[in-house]
Design an enzyme around this catalytic site. Structure first.
Site, PDB file in Angstrom:
ATOM      1  CB  THR A   9      -0.739   0.071   1.276  1.00 40.77           C
ATOM      2  OG1 THR A   9      -0.324   0.077   2.459  1.00 40.77           O
ATOM      3  CG2 THR A   9      -1.797  -1.318   1.275  1.00 40.77           C
ATOM      4  CE1 TYR A 164       3.661  10.367   9.835  1.00 42.95           C
ATOM      5  CE2 TYR A 164       5.562  10.149  11.881  1.00 42.95           C
ATOM      6  CZ  TYR A 164       4.998  10.011  10.612  1.00 42.95           C
ATOM      7  OH  TYR A 164       5.834   9.203   9.735  1.00 42.95           O
TER       8      TYR A 164
HETATM    9  N1  LIG Z   1      10.001   9.546   4.911  1.00 45.31           N
HETATM   10  C1  LIG Z   1      10.337   9.577   5.892  1.00 45.31           C
HETATM   11  O1  LIG Z   1      11.409   9.813   6.560  1.00 45.31           O
HETATM   12  C2  LIG Z   1       9.724   8.545   7.154  1.00 45.31           C
HETATM   13  C3  LIG Z   1      10.158   8.414   8.301  1.00 45.31           C
HETATM   14  C4  LIG Z   1       9.255   7.547   9.189  1.00 45.31           C
HETATM   15  C5  LIG Z   1       8.197   6.983   8.572  1.00 45.31           C
HETATM   16  N2  LIG Z   1       7.671   7.114   7.363  1.00 45.31           N
HETATM   17  C6  LIG Z   1       6.553   6.394   7.085  1.00 45.31           C
HETATM   18  O2  LIG Z   1       6.718   5.920   5.542  1.00 45.31           O
HETATM   19  C7  LIG Z   1       5.377   5.665   4.864  1.00 45.31           C
HETATM   20  C8  LIG Z   1       5.362   6.171   3.640  1.00 45.31           C
HETATM   21  O3  LIG Z   1       5.639   7.596   3.658  1.00 45.31           O
HETATM   22  P1  LIG Z   1       6.761   8.352   2.766  1.00 45.31           P
HETATM   23  O4  LIG Z   1       7.799   9.163   3.549  1.00 45.31           O
HETATM   24  O5  LIG Z   1       7.115   7.447   1.720  1.00 45.31           O
HETATM   25  O6  LIG Z   1       5.777   9.542   2.172  1.00 45.31           O
HETATM   26  P2  LIG Z   1       4.892   9.591   0.736  1.00 45.31           P
HETATM   27  O7  LIG Z   1       6.171   9.845  -0.468  1.00 45.31           O
HETATM   28  O8  LIG Z   1       4.130  10.851   0.773  1.00 45.31           O
HETATM   29  O9  LIG Z   1       4.308   8.450   0.521  1.00 45.31           O
HETATM   30  C9  LIG Z   1       3.009   8.129   1.049  1.00 45.31           C
HETATM   31  C10 LIG Z   1       2.339   7.135   0.238  1.00 45.31           C
HETATM   32  O10 LIG Z   1       0.871   6.848   0.718  1.00 45.31           O
HETATM   33  C11 LIG Z   1      -0.122   7.325  -0.106  1.00 45.31           C
HETATM   34  N3  LIG Z   1      -1.134   7.743   0.741  1.00 45.31           N
HETATM   35  C12 LIG Z   1      -1.394   8.922   1.300  1.00 45.31           C
HETATM   36  N4  LIG Z   1      -2.635   9.134   1.780  1.00 45.31           N
HETATM   37  C13 LIG Z   1      -3.192   8.151   1.038  1.00 45.31           C
HETATM   38  C14 LIG Z   1      -4.565   7.644   1.223  1.00 45.31           C
HETATM   39  N5  LIG Z   1      -5.759   8.509   1.848  1.00 45.31           N
HETATM   40  N6  LIG Z   1      -5.255   6.780   0.426  1.00 45.31           N
HETATM   41  C15 LIG Z   1      -4.212   6.168  -0.194  1.00 45.31           C
HETATM   42  N7  LIG Z   1      -3.038   6.377  -0.356  1.00 45.31           N
HETATM   43  C16 LIG Z   1      -2.629   7.444   0.501  1.00 45.31           C
HETATM   44  C17 LIG Z   1       0.600   8.121  -1.128  1.00 45.31           C
HETATM   45  O11 LIG Z   1      -0.079   8.342  -2.313  1.00 45.31           O
HETATM   46  P3  LIG Z   1       0.196   9.204  -3.552  1.00 45.31           P
HETATM   47  O12 LIG Z   1       1.271   9.177  -4.315  1.00 45.31           O
HETATM   48  O13 LIG Z   1      -1.189   9.405  -4.206  1.00 45.31           O
HETATM   49  O14 LIG Z   1       0.203  10.639  -2.805  1.00 45.31           O
HETATM   50  C18 LIG Z   1       1.703   7.707  -1.360  1.00 45.31           C
HETATM   51  O15 LIG Z   1       1.949   6.414  -1.996  1.00 45.31           O
HETATM   52  C19 LIG Z   1       4.378   6.483   5.922  1.00 45.31           C
HETATM   53  O16 LIG Z   1       3.769   5.705   6.903  1.00 45.31           O
HETATM   54  C20 LIG Z   1       5.364   7.256   6.902  1.00 45.31           C
HETATM   55  O17 LIG Z   1       4.597   7.568   8.170  1.00 45.31           O
HETATM   56  C21 LIG Z   1       8.459   7.717   6.683  1.00 45.31           C
END
Ligand SMILES: NC(=O)c1ccc[n+]([C@@H]2O[C@H](COP(=O)([O-])OP(=O)(O)OC[C@H]3O[C@@H](n4cnc5c(N)ncnc54)[C@H](OP(=O)(O)O)[C@@H]3O)[C@@H](O)[C@H]2O)c1
Length: 282
Positions: A9, A164
């Site tokens: 997902t 968050y």
């Molecule tokens: N980046 C970091 O440093 C970091 C650190 C700790 C944890 N995380 C965790 O990693 C996970 C992924 O985040 P990321 O950093 O990769 O951010 P991201 O690049 O914004 O990716 C988020 C993904 O979730 C999708 N999404 C968001 N809202 C949604 C909804 N309502 N329904 C369906 N899909 C949805 C987005 O879709 P779209 O492409 O359509 O927007 C995208 O595919 C998250 O759980 C985040 O909390 C990230």
């Protein structure tokens, strides 16, 4: 991973996309669960052409529980065996927002949507006698516990970190209960912090946040390929067979915050989550 089926997902960006690439390179077939088919289509093409694996797309907005149910139903109907589930869907919002049912958006997407999706697919994994679930969580869970009586921030001040943190803590707490339920099966569930990586997270926030992210924060972040590699390890490593209910910082087994491992709270948040998504274990 060769020939196995991995469901991812949030596969259209960041951690989920990086993981899709690493798993496809390892020859896993994929189902990309995403809210935007147009965004997923070129990713599907790229992965199929580059790695010769099967890649399907299932569309679902995780803020809508009805769409999460539909996605799970589609997957259960289309695939007999599900080897790995990686839940990377997520957001960070500095502004208090709600889904159409009036649930605070981070709690709805980061926790409830994933919780419902996981619970609906789990019986298949248990029945087939194997499977690994990886919840992409965060060190950000340390920012806040769960306020059972005010999940929706009606009586307290909302901040992005609190919303968050609450959603990620709820996921860690409920993971413990699910892991316990899976004890006699060969199915495991673990959570991970995917590193501090440069992704689109927070791009939904206001100008100041994005300005600061672009000119300051982003310079300290790593390439999400490290997240993909760590998640590949968690999904495939033979030494993790039977390991469940753990929180990994990338690949390092780590102790979560105290508020995220309290068993009494875990049961309460689990019961509340079941009620909120309309599920019953009986
Ligand atoms: N980046 C970091 O440093 C970091 C650190 C700790 C944890 N995380 C965790 O990693 C996970 C992924 O985040 P990321 O950093 O990769 O951010 P991201 O690049 O914004 O990716 C988020 C993904 O979730 C999708 N999404 C968001 N809202 C949604 C909804 N309502 N329904 C369906 N899909 C949805 C987005 O879709 P779209 O492409 O359509 O927007 C995208 O595919 C998250 O759980 C985040 O909390 C990230």
């Amino acid at each position: 991973m060769a020939g196995r089926l991995s469901i991812i997902t949030g596969a259209t960006s960041g951690v989920g996309l990086a993981t899709a690439k690493v798993l496809a390179a390892a020859k896993s077939n994929l189902v990309l669960v995403c809210r935007n088919r147009e965004k997923a289509l070129p990713i599907r093409e790229e992965l199929m052409n580059a790695y010769g694996v099967d890649v399907d797309i299932v569309v679902s907005d995780f803020s809508r529980m009805s769409e999460v149910r539909q996605a799970a139903e589609t997957i259960l109907n289309q695939y007999q065996t599900i080897d790995v589930i990686i839940n990377s869907v997520g957001l960070h919002s500095t502004r208090k927002r709600y889904n159409e049912d009036g649930i605070e958006l981070c709690f709805a997407v980061n926790h409830l949507g994933i919780f419902l999706f996981t619970k609906l697919l789990l019986p298949r994994l248990v029945a087939q006698g194997h499977g690994r679930i990886i919840q992409v969580n965060s060190e950000g869970h340390r920012f806040s516990g769960v306020k059972l009586k005010d999940i929706n921030f009606k009586k307290r001040i909302y901040t992005g970190l609190k919303g968050y943190g609450q959603s990620k803590t709820a996921q860690l707490l409920t993971m413990q209960v699910i892991s316990e339920q899976l004890k006699s099966s060969h199915v495991t569930i673990n959570a991970c912090h995917p590193g501090a990586v440069k992704t689109a997270i927070g791009s939904n926030n206001g100008f100041l946040y994005r300005f600061f992210f672009k000119h300051v924060t982003s310079h300290f972040l790593k390439n999400p390929v490290i997240s993909g590699q760590a998640i590949h390890y968690l999904a495939a490593a033979p030494e993790l067979e039977g390991v469940s209910g753990r929180f990994f910082h990338l690949t390092i087994d780590e102790l979560p915050a105290k508020h995220a491992i309290d068993p009494v709270m875990a049961r309460k948040v689990y019961d509340l989550s079941m009620e909120m998504v309309g599920l019953n274990d009986e």
